[in-house]
Scaffold this motif. Structure first.
Motif, PDB file in Angstrom:
ATOM      1  N   ASN A  46       0.837  -1.205   0.000  1.00  0.00           N
ATOM      2  CA  ASN A  46       0.000   0.000   0.000  1.00  0.00           C
ATOM      3  C   ASN A  46       0.871   1.254   0.000  1.00  0.00           C
ATOM      4  OD1 ASN A  46      -2.443  -1.411   0.065  1.00  0.00           O
ATOM      5  ND2 ASN A  46      -2.419  -1.547   2.280  1.00  0.00           N
ATOM      6  N   THR A  47       0.490   2.221  -0.844  1.00  0.00           N
ATOM      7  CA  THR A  47       1.169   3.517  -0.873  1.00  0.00           C
ATOM      8  C   THR A  47       0.523   4.458   0.151  1.00  0.00           C
ATOM      9  OG1 THR A  47      -0.316   4.389  -2.574  1.00  0.00           O
ATOM     10  CG2 THR A  47       1.633   3.190  -3.320  1.00  0.00           C
ATOM     11  N   ALA A  48       1.012   5.718   0.153  1.00  0.00           N
ATOM     12  CA  ALA A  48       0.473   6.695   1.102  1.00  0.00           C
ATOM     13  C   ALA A  48      -0.997   6.977   0.848  1.00  0.00           C
ATOM     14  CB  ALA A  48       1.283   7.989   1.015  1.00  0.00           C
ATOM     15  N   GLU A  49      -1.451   6.884  -0.425  1.00  0.00           N
ATOM     16  CA  GLU A  49      -2.870   7.110  -0.718  1.00  0.00           C
ATOM     17  C   GLU A  49      -3.649   5.810  -0.783  1.00  0.00           C
ATOM     18  OE1 GLU A  49      -1.264   8.874  -4.510  1.00  0.00           O
ATOM     19  OE2 GLU A  49      -0.283   7.131  -3.664  1.00  0.00           O
ATOM     20  N   LYS A  50      -3.083   4.739  -0.187  1.00  0.00           N
ATOM     21  CA  LYS A  50      -3.750   3.434  -0.073  1.00  0.00           C
ATOM     22  C   LYS A  50      -3.973   2.769  -1.428  1.00  0.00           C
ATOM     23  CE  LYS A  50      -3.875   4.110   4.305  1.00  0.00           C
ATOM     24  NZ  LYS A  50      -2.846   3.445   5.155  1.00  0.00           N
ATOM     25  N   THR A  85       3.523   8.651  -2.435  1.00  0.00           N
ATOM     26  CA  THR A  85       2.406   8.478  -3.365  1.00  0.00           C
ATOM     27  C   THR A  85       2.881   7.718  -4.596  1.00  0.00           C
ATOM     28  OG1 THR A  85       2.845  10.569  -4.509  1.00  0.00           O
ATOM     29  CG2 THR A  85       1.400  10.656  -2.580  1.00  0.00           C
ATOM     30  N   VAL A  86       1.921   7.321  -5.426  1.00  0.00           N
ATOM     31  CA  VAL A  86       2.262   6.600  -6.655  1.00  0.00           C
ATOM     32  C   VAL A  86       3.104   7.472  -7.580  1.00  0.00           C
ATOM     33  CG1 VAL A  86       1.313   5.485  -8.707  1.00  0.00           C
ATOM     34  CG2 VAL A  86       0.201   5.157  -6.502  1.00  0.00           C
ATOM     35  N   ARG A  87       2.748   8.735  -7.681  1.00  0.00           N
ATOM     36  CA  ARG A  87       3.500   9.655  -8.545  1.00  0.00           C
ATOM     37  C   ARG A  87       4.950   9.772  -8.091  1.00  0.00           C
ATOM     38  NH1 ARG A  87       2.593  13.792 -12.102  1.00  0.00           N
ATOM     39  NH2 ARG A  87       4.076  15.522 -12.048  1.00  0.00           N
ATOM     40  N   GLU A  88       5.159   9.861  -6.783  1.00  0.00           N
ATOM     41  CA  GLU A  88       6.518   9.957  -6.265  1.00  0.00           C
ATOM     42  C   GLU A  88       7.312   8.675  -6.535  1.00  0.00           C
ATOM     43  OE1 GLU A  88       5.648  13.005  -2.519  1.00  0.00           O
ATOM     44  OE2 GLU A  88       5.702  10.831  -2.204  1.00  0.00           O
ATOM     45  N   GLU A 105      14.554   7.564  -7.046  1.00  0.00           N
ATOM     46  CA  GLU A 105      15.927   7.369  -6.585  1.00  0.00           C
ATOM     47  C   GLU A 105      16.033   7.509  -5.079  1.00  0.00           C
ATOM     48  OE1 GLU A 105      18.538   6.404  -8.268  1.00  0.00           O
ATOM     49  OE2 GLU A 105      17.429   6.269 -10.164  1.00  0.00           O
ATOM     50  N   GLU A 106      15.299   8.471  -4.541  1.00  0.00           N
ATOM     51  CA  GLU A 106      15.312   8.662  -3.089  1.00  0.00           C
ATOM     52  C   GLU A 106      14.777   7.425  -2.369  1.00  0.00           C
ATOM     53  OE1 GLU A 106      12.843  11.293   0.190  1.00  0.00           O
ATOM     54  OE2 GLU A 106      13.253  12.177  -1.782  1.00  0.00           O
ATOM     55  N   LEU A 107      13.739   6.819  -2.927  1.00  0.00           N
ATOM     56  CA  LEU A 107      13.173   5.608  -2.332  1.00  0.00           C
ATOM     57  C   LEU A 107      14.212   4.501  -2.262  1.00  0.00           C
ATOM     58  CD1 LEU A 107      10.813   3.661  -1.494  1.00  0.00           C
ATOM     59  CD2 LEU A 107      10.493   3.278  -3.943  1.00  0.00           C
ATOM     60  N   MET A 108      14.923   4.245  -3.359  1.00  0.00           N
ATOM     61  CA  MET A 108      15.890   3.150  -3.376  1.00  0.00           C
ATOM     62  C   MET A 108      17.059   3.424  -2.434  1.00  0.00           C
ATOM     63  SD  MET A 108      15.788   2.004  -7.403  1.00  0.00           S
ATOM     64  CE  MET A 108      15.946   3.660  -8.053  1.00  0.00           C
ATOM     65  N   SER A 109      17.465   4.692  -2.319  1.00  0.00           N
ATOM     66  CA  SER A 109      18.535   5.033  -1.382  1.00  0.00           C
ATOM     67  C   SER A 109      18.105   4.790   0.056  1.00  0.00           C
ATOM     68  CB  SER A 109      18.935   6.502  -1.570  1.00  0.00           C
ATOM     69  OG  SER A 109      19.431   6.720  -2.870  1.00  0.00           O
ATOM     70  N   GLU A 110      16.871   5.143   0.392  1.00  0.00           N
ATOM     71  CA  GLU A 110      16.376   4.932   1.747  1.00  0.00           C
ATOM     72  C   GLU A 110      16.243   3.450   2.071  1.00  0.00           C
ATOM     73  OE1 GLU A 110      15.724   7.006   4.272  1.00  0.00           O
ATOM     74  OE2 GLU A 110      16.644   8.586   3.056  1.00  0.00           O
ATOM     75  N   VAL A 111      15.792   2.670   1.104  1.00  0.00           N
ATOM     76  CA  VAL A 111      15.675   1.220   1.324  1.00  0.00           C
ATOM     77  C   VAL A 111      17.049   0.613   1.574  1.00  0.00           C
ATOM     78  CG1 VAL A 111      15.108  -0.967   0.212  1.00  0.00           C
ATOM     79  CG2 VAL A 111      13.531   0.946   0.051  1.00  0.00           C
ATOM     80  N   MET A 126      14.640  -0.786  -7.663  1.00  0.00           N
ATOM     81  CA  MET A 126      13.254  -1.150  -7.969  1.00  0.00           C
ATOM     82  C   MET A 126      13.100  -1.126  -9.484  1.00  0.00           C
ATOM     83  SD  MET A 126       9.683   0.570  -6.625  1.00  0.00           S
ATOM     84  CE  MET A 126       9.968   2.106  -7.495  1.00  0.00           C
ATOM     85  N   THR A 127      12.763  -2.244 -10.071  1.00  0.00           N
ATOM     86  CA  THR A 127      12.667  -2.349 -11.533  1.00  0.00           C
ATOM     87  C   THR A 127      11.263  -2.106 -12.063  1.00  0.00           C
ATOM     88  OG1 THR A 127      12.354  -4.741 -11.340  1.00  0.00           O
ATOM     89  CG2 THR A 127      14.605  -3.939 -11.640  1.00  0.00           C
ATOM     90  N   ARG A 128      10.246  -2.344 -11.257  1.00  0.00           N
ATOM     91  CA  ARG A 128       8.866  -2.166 -11.733  1.00  0.00           C
ATOM     92  C   ARG A 128       7.942  -1.867 -10.561  1.00  0.00           C
ATOM     93  NH1 ARG A 128       4.083  -5.489 -12.747  1.00  0.00           N
ATOM     94  NH2 ARG A 128       5.052  -7.105 -11.491  1.00  0.00           N
ATOM     95  N   ALA A 129       7.014  -0.973 -10.785  1.00  0.00           N
ATOM     96  CA  ALA A 129       5.948  -0.691  -9.826  1.00  0.00           C
ATOM     97  C   ALA A 129       4.653  -0.608 -10.609  1.00  0.00           C
ATOM     98  CB  ALA A 129       6.208   0.609  -9.062  1.00  0.00           C
TER      99      ALA A 129
END
Length: 300
Positions: free
Chosen positions: A78-82, A132-135, A142-148, A170-173
């Motif tokens: 689930n994303t931030a907007e569910k 969110t999905v857009r982010e 890139e920020e997401l993968m660095s945080e993970v 992350m290769t696909r969402a």
């Protein structure tokens, strides 16, 4: 003979004992020497080495190369907007401390891969839930993968697994299948709406152009008919004036000419039949040669 057999047997036993004491470490591997189920030594450099024969010592091998772990989890997150997304990712990792790795996970690389996959999955779940999905797709990918990667490294430091994580990608969402179908249907409906709107606009413009063309045609035909009638009237007037002038010069010829025109108009078809008495009819006077001369104009 017994002595020769003894020597041969002794040589074979010696060779077997020697082979059990020798082992080769490949440049792609770590060699871990066990002594009574305890780690005695870790061989990091390739080459030929000696150890005690079993059961006193044994050797296990671990891959020292950079390994790739691909996700095989289809459970949505689930994303931030569910919004429920299914993600694909891969992890690049290697074993840096064989002793710690074996104590924590054993001598199988698959065990470490399984533990890492769970940690990466947990990190992605936590970080995706903040965005969110857009982010995820564009602005903060890139920020997401660095945080993970940072979260996974922090957890590995506390667990002493002897593992180094080099990269997380992350290769696909994508939406889950039911949502994807719904999105496709909405996109299709929107495209159809736009297409129908364009068709309607085009049809309206076409009708407008055709109506304007018909109006211009009617105006052009009316103007041409008016000009034609005007020219025809002027021609008729000129012809009448010419006839009057010509007939005024010779009235007898004029009467004869009118009679011929009347005959031509009356007998313009081969099947026409007229029953008259030519001897007493004024209509055939020209045939009888009895056209009366016209009175001469009076002179004043």
């Amino acid at each position: 003979m017994n002595r020769i057999g003894f020597i041969v047997s002794l040589a074979l036993v010696s060779l077997a004992l020697l082979s059990s004491m020798l082992f080769v470490v490949d440049q792609r591997q770590f060699g871990v020497i066990y002594s009574l189920a305890e780690i005695k030594e870790v061989v990091r450099e390739p080459g030929l080495y000696f150890k005690l024969p079993p059961p006193f010592q044994d050797v296990k091998y671990l891959d020292k190369r950079l390994l790739t772990l691909d996700s095989n989890d289809s459970e949505p997150i689930n994303t931030a907007e569910k919004q429920r997304l299914v993600i694909d990712w891969y992890l690049r990792w290697r074993i840096t401390n064989p002793s710690e790795y074996i104590r924590a996970l054993g001598v199988d690389e698959a065990a470490g891969a399984s533990k890492l996959a769970q940690e990466v999955r947990n990190a992605f779940t936590e970080e995706i839930g903040k965005r969110t999905v857009r982010e995820l797709i564009s602005t903060k990918r890139e920020e997401l993968m660095s945080e993970v990667q940072r979260e996974v490294l922090e957890k590995l430091k506390g667990r002493n697994w002897g593992i180094e994580v080099v990269d997380v990608r992350m290769t696909r969402a994508d939406y889950v299948e039911t949502i994807t179908e719904s999105v496709y249907r909405r996109m299709e409906a929107e495209r159809k709406r736009v297409a129908n709107e364009l068709r309607s606009t085009g049809a309206a413009e076409g009708e407008k152009i055709r109506a304007d063309a018909d109006r211009q045609r009617e105006v052009t035909v009316a103007n041409a008919y008016r000009d034609a009638q005007k020219i025809k009237g002027e021609g008729d007037a000129l012809a009448a004036s010419t006839y009057a002038e010509a007939f005024g010069r010779d009235a007898q010829f004029a009467q004869f000419y009118r009679s011929l025109e009347a005959y031509k108009a009356s007998f313009n078809k081969k099947g026409d039949v007229v029953v008259v008495d030519p001897s007493g009819s004024e209509f055939f006077k020209a045939f009888r040669g009895s056209v009366a001369p016209a009175p001469a104009p009076s002179k004043k």
